[in-house]
Design a protein around this motif. Structure first.
Motif, PDB file in Angstrom:
ATOM      1  N   ARG A  29     -11.689  10.278  24.290  1.00  0.00           N
ATOM      2  CA  ARG A  29     -10.259   9.405  24.533  1.00  0.00           C
ATOM      3  C   ARG A  29     -10.623   8.143  24.153  1.00  0.00           C
ATOM      4  O   ARG A  29     -11.633   7.565  24.070  1.00  0.00           O
ATOM      5  CB  ARG A  29     -10.075   9.483  26.141  1.00  0.00           C
ATOM      6  CG  ARG A  29     -10.140  11.091  26.620  1.00  0.00           C
ATOM      7  CD  ARG A  29      -8.877  11.703  26.462  1.00  0.00           C
ATOM      8  NE  ARG A  29      -7.723  10.844  27.000  1.00  0.00           N
ATOM      9  CZ  ARG A  29      -6.224  11.416  26.803  1.00  0.00           C
ATOM     10  NH1 ARG A  29      -6.169  12.407  26.322  1.00  0.00           N
ATOM     11  NH2 ARG A  29      -5.637  10.531  27.307  1.00  0.00           N
ATOM     12  N   GLU A  30      -9.435   7.805  23.546  1.00  0.00           N
ATOM     13  CA  GLU A  30      -9.609   6.249  22.828  1.00  0.00           C
ATOM     14  C   GLU A  30      -8.619   5.490  23.963  1.00  0.00           C
ATOM     15  O   GLU A  30      -7.286   5.737  23.860  1.00  0.00           O
ATOM     16  CB  GLU A  30      -8.984   6.329  21.574  1.00  0.00           C
ATOM     17  CG  GLU A  30      -8.954   4.940  20.909  1.00  0.00           C
ATOM     18  CD  GLU A  30      -8.283   4.765  19.747  1.00  0.00           C
ATOM     19  OE1 GLU A  30      -8.249   3.536  18.983  1.00  0.00           O
ATOM     20  OE2 GLU A  30      -8.171   5.921  18.913  1.00  0.00           O
ATOM     21  N   PHE A  31      -9.193   4.496  24.612  1.00  0.00           N
ATOM     22  CA  PHE A  31      -8.447   3.688  25.706  1.00  0.00           C
ATOM     23  C   PHE A  31      -7.700   2.712  24.793  1.00  0.00           C
ATOM     24  O   PHE A  31      -8.017   1.922  23.873  1.00  0.00           O
ATOM     25  CB  PHE A  31      -9.431   2.920  26.719  1.00  0.00           C
ATOM     26  CG  PHE A  31      -8.504   2.110  27.405  1.00  0.00           C
ATOM     27  CD1 PHE A  31      -7.893   2.900  28.599  1.00  0.00           C
ATOM     28  CD2 PHE A  31      -8.449   0.891  27.551  1.00  0.00           C
ATOM     29  CE1 PHE A  31      -7.184   2.167  29.618  1.00  0.00           C
ATOM     30  CE2 PHE A  31      -7.858   0.217  28.597  1.00  0.00           C
ATOM     31  CZ  PHE A  31      -7.355   0.827  29.561  1.00  0.00           C
ATOM     32  N   LEU A  32      -6.259   2.524  24.983  1.00  0.00           N
ATOM     33  CA  LEU A  32      -5.409   1.878  24.485  1.00  0.00           C
ATOM     34  C   LEU A  32      -4.701   0.576  25.411  1.00  0.00           C
ATOM     35  O   LEU A  32      -4.365  -0.363  24.959  1.00  0.00           O
ATOM     36  CB  LEU A  32      -4.174   2.630  24.100  1.00  0.00           C
ATOM     37  CG  LEU A  32      -4.506   3.766  22.953  1.00  0.00           C
ATOM     38  CD1 LEU A  32      -3.024   4.318  22.472  1.00  0.00           C
ATOM     39  CD2 LEU A  32      -5.116   3.066  21.854  1.00  0.00           C
ATOM     40  N   GLY A  33      -4.728   0.851  26.645  1.00  0.00           N
ATOM     41  CA  GLY A  33      -4.611  -0.285  27.739  1.00  0.00           C
ATOM     42  C   GLY A  33      -3.125  -0.066  28.120  1.00  0.00           C
ATOM     43  O   GLY A  33      -2.433   1.259  28.256  1.00  0.00           O
ATOM     44  N   SER A  34      -2.198  -1.021  27.948  1.00  0.00           N
ATOM     45  CA  SER A  34      -0.984  -0.867  28.707  1.00  0.00           C
ATOM     46  C   SER A  34      -0.062  -0.919  27.349  1.00  0.00           C
ATOM     47  O   SER A  34      -0.415  -1.624  26.282  1.00  0.00           O
ATOM     48  CB  SER A  34      -0.442  -2.248  29.417  1.00  0.00           C
ATOM     49  OG  SER A  34      -0.465  -3.378  28.516  1.00  0.00           O
ATOM     50  N   ILE A  35       1.069  -0.002  27.216  1.00  0.00           N
ATOM     51  CA  ILE A  35       1.916   0.078  26.255  1.00  0.00           C
ATOM     52  C   ILE A  35       3.361  -0.132  26.549  1.00  0.00           C
ATOM     53  O   ILE A  35       3.740   0.435  27.415  1.00  0.00           O
ATOM     54  CB  ILE A  35       1.871   1.325  25.289  1.00  0.00           C
ATOM     55  CG1 ILE A  35       0.313   1.689  24.983  1.00  0.00           C
ATOM     56  CG2 ILE A  35       2.801   1.397  24.102  1.00  0.00           C
ATOM     57  CD1 ILE A  35       0.027   0.868  23.849  1.00  0.00           C
ATOM     58  N   ASN A  78      -0.905  -4.107  25.689  1.00  0.00           N
ATOM     59  CA  ASN A  78      -1.611  -5.219  26.620  1.00  0.00           C
ATOM     60  C   ASN A  78      -1.010  -6.757  26.262  1.00  0.00           C
ATOM     61  O   ASN A  78      -1.702  -7.830  26.269  1.00  0.00           O
ATOM     62  CB  ASN A  78      -3.147  -5.526  25.973  1.00  0.00           C
ATOM     63  CG  ASN A  78      -3.987  -4.180  26.202  1.00  0.00           C
ATOM     64  OD1 ASN A  78      -3.633  -3.364  27.169  1.00  0.00           O
ATOM     65  ND2 ASN A  78      -4.687  -3.815  25.319  1.00  0.00           N
ATOM     66  N   GLY A  79       0.184  -6.561  26.489  1.00  0.00           N
ATOM     67  CA  GLY A  79       1.138  -7.986  26.246  1.00  0.00           C
ATOM     68  C   GLY A  79       1.243  -8.719  24.996  1.00  0.00           C
ATOM     69  O   GLY A  79       2.023  -9.892  25.000  1.00  0.00           O
TER      70      GLY A  79
END
Length: 452
Positions: free
Chosen positions: A355-361, A398-399
């Motif tokens: 799994r590759e973590f992307l954060g918030s989209i 991520n903003g």
């Protein structure tokens, strides 16, 4: 015709009353014979029948006035073809039945009323054949959302099938430049061809003449072909990467409300609200062709092994639709805004189950508008032409704006044609041509709304 009938009935009534009065005076002078008494009773019954006929004619005139107002209010529905069934038959169905006079008199009054109503409808511009059938001709539907609402207590089932094709060229530079004309690394040239078929079933229910609910269930099949060649690698062979996916799409529910009455030289305004779910296959759940992290990785294609069928985000869209009737055409259009809700703790799957973590989209909002014109060719066929435009905002991770993400413009020219098969079914065909590079080159849709 009604005035002549009233004048004739009035004259006959006066004559009968005079005759009755004369007979009464004669009876005062001498006793009437049995035949005279029977004649007097017959005359009295006929006078009562004439009074009943006069009351029935007055009620028919009041009903005719209501019918004229109803026809004037439903003119747009008749021209657009998505509103109530024949306004004449529907208005007559709502009228109370008049008192029943004797058979000959009743037939005369009904014939006069029918002739007057037919003349009124023809004067209002409604085709004679259109009055004889329960559902008028429809203007071809080219945009996703219809215009005029479903009548109270009616519901419409609309199966549809849409095909979309797009192709794009992509050049990826992997390396660094010494001077602007010299690249150290690889140049990856890709040609992507995308085919999408969407079968959907849409249902609409009219709660009132101004308010309706809608639900849409799509099933999506996608097939992508990517042809690439790595330049400067000593090979001239093209590599082809194919991927497909099929599953249920994102289910949508919506509501529409007519804001004003509209009328002659007055547009109709309809407010719309639509919510899109995440029932389709999530694009972050499909496996991506990377042996390790895709970001900064030069191995693998970076493409999904199985294509998603949904957007992966909840969305809420609000809009305003307007329709303006100008005989023999109907002009229509809308303005919309779609908001995509942000997702947090997003990650995607790469090869070997990692799994590759992307954060918030957070995808950007979509501003859209369209306009068009519908023209009825005859009582069964119609033609529409229009333009649809959407402006997609930049995506944030991520903003922060995602590198390479820019505002995208999608413009489509649409042509539509419809043919009414019978009173309840209409076949509509629409074709769209992309006018911008990011828009699908071709879209072809077939719909068949069935009213109940």
């Amino acid at each position: 015709m009604k005035k002549e009938a009233l004048q004739t009935a009035g004259a006959l009534c006066c004559s009968l009353l005079a005759l009755t009065s004369g007979m009464a005076n004669a009876e005062g002078m001498q006793h009437a014979t049995p035949d005279q008494q029977a004649l007097q009773r017959q005359i009295a019954e006929q006078a009562e029948q004439i009074e009943t006929l006069k009351r029935a004619v007055a009620e028919q005139e009041a009903n005719l006035a209501k019918l004229r107002r109803a026809v004037a209010g439903d003119t747009l529905d008749i021209q657009r073809g998505r509103g109530p069934e024949n306004a004449v038959s529907q208005s007559q169905a709502r009228q109370p039945a008049p008192a029943a006079p004797p058979a000959p008199a009743q037939q005369t009054a009904q014939a006069n009323q029918a002739n007057t109503a037919a003349q009124t409808n023809q004067a209002g511009g409604l085709p004679q054949r259109e009055q004889q059938e329960s559902r008028p001709a429809e203007v071809a539907q080219i945009f996703e959302q219809p215009g005029v609402l479903t009548p109270t207590g009616k519901y419409v089932l609309e199966p549809s099938l849409q095909y979309s094709y797009s192709s794009a060229n992509r050049v990826a530079l992997i390396g660094y430049t010494v001077i602007p004309a010299l690249l150290v690394g690889l140049i990856d040239v890709r040609e992507v061809k995308r085919n999408t078929v969407t079968a959907a079933l849409t249902g609409r229910l009219g709660l009132t003449n101004r308010f309706e609910l809608e639900a849409r269930i799509p099933y999506v099949y996608r097939y992508d072909s990517t042809v690439s060649r790595e330049i400067a690698t000593g090979t001239a062979a093209d590599q082809t990467f194919n991927a497909s996916g099929h599953n249920i799409g994102d289910i949508e529910v919506g509501a529409r409300y007519q804001l004003n009455d509209g009328g002659v030289d007055k547009p109709y305004y309809i407010g719309t609200l639509r919510f899109k779910s995440r029932t389709g296959r999530d694009p972050f759940e499909v496996v991506t062709d990377c042996s390790q992290r895709c970001v900064g990785n030069t191995t693998g294609t970076g493409l999904p092994l199985q294509l998603p069928t949904g957007s992966g985000f909840y969305s809420l869209q609000g809009g305003l639709t307007w329709l303006f009737a100008s005989d023999p055409a109907v002009f229509f259009g809308s303005v919309t805004y779609l908001h995509n809700f942000k997702r947090t703790n997003v990650s995607r799957t790469v090869l070997n189950g990692e799994r590759e973590f992307l954060g918030s989209i957070e995808p950007g909002g979509i501003i859209g508008f369209n306009f068009g014109m519908g023209l009825a060719l005859n009582d069964k066929t119609s033609f529409s032409i229009g333009y649809d435009h959407s402006s997609l905002g930049r995506t944030k991770q991520n903003g922060v704006n995602v590198p390479g993400s820019v505002r995208t413009q999608l413009g489509t020219l649409l042509l539509g044609y419809s043919y009414r098969l019978n009173e309840k079914r209409t076949l509509s065909v629409a074709v769209g041509a992309g006018l911008t590079r990011d828009t699908p080159d071709l879209t072809l849709s077939v719909k068949m709304p069935i009213s109940y």
